[in-house]
Design a protein around this motif. Sequence first.
Motif, PDB file in Angstrom:
ATOM      1  N   UNK A  93     -26.861  26.726  31.996  1.00 21.00           N
ATOM      2  CA  UNK A  93     -26.444  27.793  31.079  1.00 21.00           C
ATOM      3  C   UNK A  93     -26.976  29.147  31.535  1.00 21.00           C
ATOM      4  N   UNK A  94     -28.244  29.211  31.878  1.00 22.55           N
ATOM      5  CA  UNK A  94     -28.827  30.479  32.343  1.00 22.55           C
ATOM      6  C   UNK A  94     -28.147  30.958  33.618  1.00 22.55           C
ATOM      7  N   UNK A 134     -21.630  33.449  36.260  1.00 24.88           N
ATOM      8  CA  UNK A 134     -20.285  33.159  35.784  1.00 24.88           C
ATOM      9  C   UNK A 134     -19.652  31.998  36.527  1.00 24.88           C
ATOM     10  N   UNK A 135     -18.362  32.089  36.722  1.00 26.98           N
ATOM     11  CA  UNK A 135     -17.590  30.996  37.320  1.00 26.98           C
ATOM     12  C   UNK A 135     -18.011  30.676  38.753  1.00 26.98           C
ATOM     13  N   UNK A 136     -18.692  31.602  39.419  1.00 26.18           N
ATOM     14  CA  UNK A 136     -19.126  31.320  40.796  1.00 26.18           C
ATOM     15  C   UNK A 136     -20.228  30.263  40.841  1.00 26.18           C
ATOM     16  N   UNK A 137     -20.732  29.865  39.686  1.00 20.07           N
ATOM     17  CA  UNK A 137     -21.751  28.816  39.605  1.00 20.07           C
ATOM     18  C   UNK A 137     -21.199  27.447  39.990  1.00 20.07           C
ATOM     19  N   UNK A 155     -29.956  19.806  23.317  1.00 16.14           N
ATOM     20  CA  UNK A 155     -28.972  19.587  24.378  1.00 16.14           C
ATOM     21  C   UNK A 155     -27.565  19.879  23.858  1.00 16.14           C
ATOM     22  N   UNK A 156     -27.252  19.424  22.662  1.00 15.52           N
ATOM     23  CA  UNK A 156     -25.929  19.697  22.078  1.00 15.52           C
ATOM     24  C   UNK A 156     -25.711  21.190  21.861  1.00 15.52           C
ATOM     25  N   UNK A 157     -26.737  21.906  21.400  1.00 13.71           N
ATOM     26  CA  UNK A 157     -26.605  23.365  21.209  1.00 13.71           C
ATOM     27  C   UNK A 157     -26.359  24.074  22.535  1.00 13.71           C
ATOM     28  N   UNK A 158     -27.098  23.698  23.564  1.00 10.74           N
ATOM     29  CA  UNK A 158     -26.919  24.304  24.881  1.00 10.74           C
ATOM     30  C   UNK A 158     -25.505  24.027  25.388  1.00 10.74           C
ATOM     31  N   UNK A 159     -25.045  22.794  25.245  1.00 11.06           N
ATOM     32  CA  UNK A 159     -23.700  22.443  25.711  1.00 11.06           C
ATOM     33  C   UNK A 159     -22.623  23.165  24.924  1.00 11.06           C
ATOM     34  N   UNK A 160     -22.808  23.293  23.609  1.00 11.47           N
ATOM     35  CA  UNK A 160     -21.839  24.046  22.804  1.00 11.47           C
ATOM     36  C   UNK A 160     -21.695  25.465  23.335  1.00 11.47           C
ATOM     37  N   UNK A 161     -22.819  26.104  23.616  1.00 10.41           N
ATOM     38  CA  UNK A 161     -22.791  27.478  24.119  1.00 10.41           C
ATOM     39  C   UNK A 161     -22.164  27.541  25.507  1.00 10.41           C
ATOM     40  N   UNK A 162     -22.542  26.618  26.374  1.00 12.52           N
ATOM     41  CA  UNK A 162     -21.996  26.592  27.723  1.00 12.52           C
ATOM     42  C   UNK A 162     -20.493  26.371  27.703  1.00 12.52           C
ATOM     43  N   UNK A 163     -20.029  25.411  26.900  1.00  7.85           N
ATOM     44  CA  UNK A 163     -18.594  25.142  26.814  1.00  7.85           C
ATOM     45  C   UNK A 163     -17.837  26.341  26.251  1.00  7.85           C
ATOM     46  N   UNK A 164     -18.407  26.985  25.266  1.00  9.34           N
ATOM     47  CA  UNK A 164     -17.762  28.171  24.679  1.00  9.34           C
ATOM     48  C   UNK A 164     -17.643  29.293  25.725  1.00  9.34           C
ATOM     49  N   UNK A 165     -18.743  29.547  26.425  1.00 12.35           N
ATOM     50  CA  UNK A 165     -18.730  30.606  27.436  1.00 12.35           C
ATOM     51  C   UNK A 165     -17.802  30.277  28.586  1.00 12.35           C
ATOM     52  N   UNK A 166     -17.732  28.989  28.953  1.00 14.50           N
ATOM     53  CA  UNK A 166     -16.928  28.563  30.102  1.00 14.50           C
ATOM     54  C   UNK A 166     -15.459  28.331  29.722  1.00 14.50           C
ATOM     55  N   UNK A 167     -15.112  28.609  28.473  1.00 13.67           N
ATOM     56  CA  UNK A 167     -13.720  28.517  28.060  1.00 13.67           C
ATOM     57  C   UNK A 167     -13.218  27.101  27.837  1.00 13.67           C
ATOM     58  N   UNK A 168     -14.076  26.256  27.310  1.00 13.66           N
ATOM     59  CA  UNK A 168     -13.657  24.879  27.054  1.00 13.66           C
ATOM     60  C   UNK A 168     -13.512  24.629  25.599  1.00 13.66           C
TER      61      UNK A 168
END
Length: 190
Positions: free
Chosen positions: A132-133, A139-142, A177-190
Amino acid sequence: MELSATFDQALVYASQIHRTQHRKGSGIPYFSHLMAVAALVLENGGSETEAIAALLHDAVEDQGGMARLDEIRRLFGPAVAEVVAGCTDAWGEPKPAWEERKRRYLEHLPQAAPATLLVSSADKLHNARTILEDYRQFGETLWPRFSHGKPGILWYYRALATAYRRAGAPERIVAELERVLDELEKMAGR
């Protein structure tokens, strides 16, 4: 709880065997991950044995297979070796295909001992936080850092969170872990 000289020995041992490794796509020493996982284990009520296993959780997979596990058993005892074995998804080189390894790892979690669930979930939480960090920074280059890119990583970490919840891994770690994934998925457009 006070940590003993055995913990100190494990700290040095982990540093020595992972000395040349770095986190994916960065110059950050891999050892930083091991210390972070051990800290999460201790902060979530883990024992010294579980914290030692956290320091050594990748030793077998990344640094020597069964011979390394035998050495860990000899140096740190069978309880540590059992947790390390439970956190290992590949025992040698070449490793099996990524998706096969990950599916087998997910299938083993419902039968995993509580100590293994604690160390494993702490490991994956720290990895997810790092992803996430890095996504915030790059961004997407990760995603090309990972062999299965964005779809594979997001699938695997969400499947892990589900498996940990069902298996009874520590609630605090699973919820984070669920909170981190929620944020990551939201930012990554999922």
